[in-house]
Write an enzyme that holds these catalytic residues in place. Structure first.
Site, short mmCIF file in Angstrom:
data_model
loop_
_atom_site.label_atom_id
_atom_site.label_comp_id
_atom_site.label_asym_id
_atom_site.label_seq_id
_atom_site.Cartn_x
_atom_site.Cartn_y
_atom_site.Cartn_z
N LYS A 87 0.86 -1.19 0.00
CA LYS A 87 0.00 0.00 0.00
C LYS A 87 0.89 1.24 0.00
CE LYS A 87 -4.31 1.20 2.37
NZ LYS A 87 -5.04 0.98 3.63
C1 E4P Z 1 -8.07 2.29 3.39
O1 E4P Z 1 -7.58 1.25 3.04
C2 E4P Z 1 -8.03 2.82 4.75
O2 E4P Z 1 -7.50 1.85 5.63
C3 E4P Z 1 -9.36 3.15 5.32
O3 E4P Z 1 -10.44 2.68 4.58
C4 E4P Z 1 -9.49 4.43 6.02
O4 E4P Z 1 -10.77 4.57 6.55
P1 E4P Z 1 -11.16 5.59 7.70
O5 E4P Z 1 -11.53 6.88 7.04
O6 E4P Z 1 -12.35 4.95 8.35
O7 E4P Z 1 -9.98 5.73 8.60
#
Ligand code: E4P
Length: 219
Positions: A87
């Site tokens: 990522k």
């Molecule tokens: C994406 O992969 C992130 O981990 C995630 O969806 C972030 O979400 P949040 O806005 O609930 O922190």
């Protein structure tokens, strides 16, 4: 549409896996910290534990921000397990790193995407997944699902193979919205997935069926 769970909590990952509808996991440094996971060795072991539970892709985020460091960190993460997806944040060095990983056949998830332009760049760099954060856009009174629609249109126009991974999903209405638009994947909390199965008429209907069955059996 694939269902990924957005957590580093092993119990929740197991519960979603046992439900039989889980296609993968996404994590981020904040989610790892929430589980109290810190230090290189513990983080690595936690990714291995997640990979041992799920059948699908597991996103592991780099914490480096320069091209050279991201390459080094990403290659080490990818070597942990064939399920690992590196990522990478949507920054200039991140785009270069995604291009590098793409050429090497290493799967990537371009994260922190908030515009269609960023998603276009991620696709051109060869990202396996692009993660538009719909919940965080909704939080600032911007339509997150509209962004998914724009990205779907652009990717379909040019047949980009990058998969749209709708991220920052907060509730079951988000999941349904993503499915209607044609997002390839959604990642969200277990609570949003479980909310999909709830309806009061299902519960009252089942209670009636069971009561009638018991009555007929003279119980
Ligand atoms: C994406 O992969 C992130 O981990 C995630 O969806 C972030 O979400 P949040 O806005 O609930 O922190």
């Amino acid at each position: 549409m694939k269902f990924f769970i957005d957590t580093a909590n092993l119990e929740q990952i197991k519960e979603a896996q046992d439900l039989g509808v889980l296609d993968g996991v996404t994590t981020n440094p904040s989610l790892m910290a929430k589980e109290g996971i810190s230090g290189d060795e513990n983080v690595i072991n936690h990714y291995k534990a997640i990979c041992a539970i799920v059948d699908g892709d597991v996103s592991a985020e780099v914490i480096s921000t320069t091209y050279e460091e991201m390459i080094k960190e990403g290659e080490a993460l990818a070597a942990l397990d064939s399920k690992i997806v590196v990522k990478v944040p949507m920054i200039k060095d991140g785009v270069k790193a995604i291009k590098y990983f793409s050429k090497k056949g290493i799967k990537t998830n371009c994260t922190l995407v908030f515009t269609a332009g960023q998603a276009l760049l991620a696709a051109k760099a060869g990202a396996t997944y692009v993660s538009p954060f719909i919940g965080r856009l909704d939080d600032i009174s911007t339509d997150g699902l509209a962004l998914i629609e724009d990205i779907r249109l652009i990717y379909d126009n040019y047949q980009y193979p990058t998969q749209i991974l709708a991220a920052s999903v907060r509730h079951s209405a988000h999941i349904l919205g993503c499915a209607k638009i044609g997002a390839d994947v959604m990642t969200g909390p277990l609570s949003a997935m479980l909310a999909l199965l709830k309806h009061p008429l299902t519960d009252s209907g089942l209670a009636t069926f069971l009561a009638d069955h018991a009555k007929a059996a003279g119980k």
